[in-house]
Enzyme design. Structure first.
Site, mmCIF file in Angstrom:
data_model
loop_
_atom_site.group_PDB
_atom_site.id
_atom_site.type_symbol
_atom_site.label_atom_id
_atom_site.label_comp_id
_atom_site.label_asym_id
_atom_site.label_seq_id
_atom_site.Cartn_x
_atom_site.Cartn_y
_atom_site.Cartn_z
ATOM 1 N N ASP A 174 1.132 -10.377 28.471
ATOM 2 C CA ASP A 174 1.062 -11.094 29.746
ATOM 3 C C ASP A 174 2.385 -11.732 30.126
ATOM 4 O O ASP A 174 3.336 -11.758 29.351
ATOM 5 C CB ASP A 174 -0.040 -12.155 29.692
ATOM 6 C CG ASP A 174 -0.027 -12.947 28.375
ATOM 7 O OD1 ASP A 174 1.041 -13.100 27.768
ATOM 8 O OD2 ASP A 174 -1.105 -13.408 27.960
ATOM 9 N N ASN B 215 -10.712 -21.796 25.528
ATOM 10 C CA ASN B 215 -11.898 -21.328 26.264
ATOM 11 C C ASN B 215 -12.252 -19.892 25.897
ATOM 12 O O ASN B 215 -13.057 -19.257 26.575
ATOM 13 C CB ASN B 215 -11.688 -21.472 27.772
ATOM 14 C CG ASN B 215 -10.522 -20.634 28.289
ATOM 15 O OD1 ASN B 215 -9.893 -19.888 27.532
ATOM 16 N ND2 ASN B 215 -10.229 -20.756 29.575
ATOM 17 N N HIS C 191 -10.128 -17.291 25.816
ATOM 18 C CA HIS C 191 -9.373 -16.234 26.479
ATOM 19 C C HIS C 191 -8.467 -15.497 25.488
ATOM 20 O O HIS C 191 -8.024 -16.060 24.486
ATOM 21 C CB HIS C 191 -8.586 -16.762 27.684
ATOM 22 C CG HIS C 191 -7.364 -17.574 27.373
ATOM 23 N ND1 HIS C 191 -7.235 -18.886 27.751
ATOM 24 C CD2 HIS C 191 -6.215 -17.260 26.732
ATOM 25 C CE1 HIS C 191 -6.057 -19.342 27.367
ATOM 26 N NE2 HIS C 191 -5.419 -18.363 26.735
ATOM 27 N N GLU D 76 -9.302 -14.740 31.341
ATOM 28 C CA GLU D 76 -10.076 -15.972 31.347
ATOM 29 C C GLU D 76 -11.586 -15.669 31.366
ATOM 30 O O GLU D 76 -12.001 -14.551 31.679
ATOM 31 C CB GLU D 76 -9.709 -16.797 32.584
ATOM 32 C CG GLU D 76 -8.239 -17.210 32.667
ATOM 33 C CD GLU D 76 -7.907 -18.406 31.797
ATOM 34 O OE1 GLU D 76 -8.654 -18.701 30.843
ATOM 35 O OE2 GLU D 76 -6.884 -19.059 32.069
#
Length: 244
Positions: free
Chosen positions: A67, A136, A138, A143
Site C-alpha cells: 500500500d 481493527n 485490517h 479496512e
C-alpha cells in the site's frame, strides 16, 4: 494457520526474519510482498544485518509493497516509498528497480490500481507475503467492510486507522485520508503468508483473525482459509488466544 508464539517483539522479529531469509536462500529470485508500519521494522533490521554478513542475498529479489498513501510524493518522509528505502532497501543489496510500491503521487486511481495489479500478476504473485495487522483487523489498508476487496483499490481510511497512524505525523490532520491498497484477493494469491503482531493493543484483532468468524468486518480473518499462513506473534498479542 500455524501459530508461533514468541517472547517479545525482538524474538518475533528474528523469527519472522528467519522465515523470509529461508525463502530467499532457497529461491534467490523470490518475489516478496512487503509491509510497512512499526511491526516489520525489526524484521527488516535483522535481514539487513544478515545481508551485510553475506548470509542472505537480495540481488535477484523482486518486491511488491501492499500500500501507499494517496497524495504523497515518493520523497515525502511519511510516504511508504520513503519508509521502505530508509528502513530496508538502502541497507541491503537489492536492485532498487526491482522494488515496487503503489504510486501514491498519482491521484488517478483508475490509472494506478489496474497498473499495479498487472505488475503483481505479471510477476507471478508473491512467493511470500509479509503482513501486519491493524487494531481493527485490517491487512494492508483493507479496512473492515461489507465485502472482501479484490484488486488494488483506493481506500477511505477509518478514523481508528487515522488515529493509530497519527503518531507518525506532526498532527492528526496531516494524516492522509486515502490510500491505495493491494486487495484481499491479491494477497490470498501469495504462496505463503507471514503475518506478524506484537503488543496487547493487537490482542483482540489477533483473536478475531484466528478464532473469529471469517468476515470482511475483520479482513484478516480471511487468512484462516489460506493454505500456508504462518502467524508469528508475541505473548501480549496472543494473550486472548489459548495456547495449544
Amino acid at each position: 494457520m500455524r501459530i508461533v508464539r514468541t517472547k517479545d517483539y525482538n524474538d518475533m522479529s528474528r523469527k519472522a526474519a528467519n522465515v523470509i531469509s529461508a525463502q530467499v536462500i532457497l529461491k534467490p529470485d523470490s518475489v516478496l510482498g512487503l509491509a510497512t508500519g512499526s511491526t516489520p521494522i525489526g524484521t527488516y533490521k535483522q535481514l539487513a544485518e544478515w545481508n551485510h554478513k553475506g548470509d542472505c542475498d537480495f540481488s535477484e529479489v523482486h518486491t511488491y509493497n501492499l500500500d501507499e498513501y494517496v497524495g504523497l510524493s515518493h520523497d515525502d518522509p511519511q510516504s511508504y516509498h520513503y519508509f521502505m528505502r530508509t528502513n530496508f532497501f538502502d541497507h541491503i543489496n537489492i536492485d532498487i528497480n526491482n522494488t515496487h510500491v503503489p504510486d501514491g503521487a498519482n491521484l488517478n486511481a483508475d490509472e494506478v490500481c489496474p497498473a499495479y495489479d498487472k505488475m503483481v500478476a505479471d510477476a507471478g504473485y508473491p512467493d511470500l507475503q509479509l503482513l501486519g495487522i491493524g487494531r481493527n483487523g485490517h491487512i494492508g489498508f483493507n479496512e473492515p467492510d461489507d465485502v472482501f476487496s479484490k484488486g488494488t483499490h483506493c481506500v477511505n481510511l477509518t478514523e481508528s486507522t487515522i488515529k493509530a497512524n497519527s503518531r507518525l505525523f506532526e498532527r492528526e490532520e496531516d494524516v492522509p485520508r486515502q490510500a491505495y491498497s493491494m486487495g484481499v484477493q491479491t494477497i490470498m494469491y501469495a504462496r505463503m503468508i507471514l503475518i506478524c503482531a506484537s503488543g496487547e493493543d493487537k490482542a483482540q484483532a489477533v483473536h478475531d483473525m484466528i478464532l473469529g468468524p471469517v468476515t470482511p468486518r475483520c479482513p484478516a480473518s480471511i487468512l484462516q482459509l489460506h493454505h500456508h499462513c504462518i502467524v508469528i506473534a508475541d505473548e501480549a498479542a496472543l494473550s486472548l488466544v489459548p495456547a495449544e
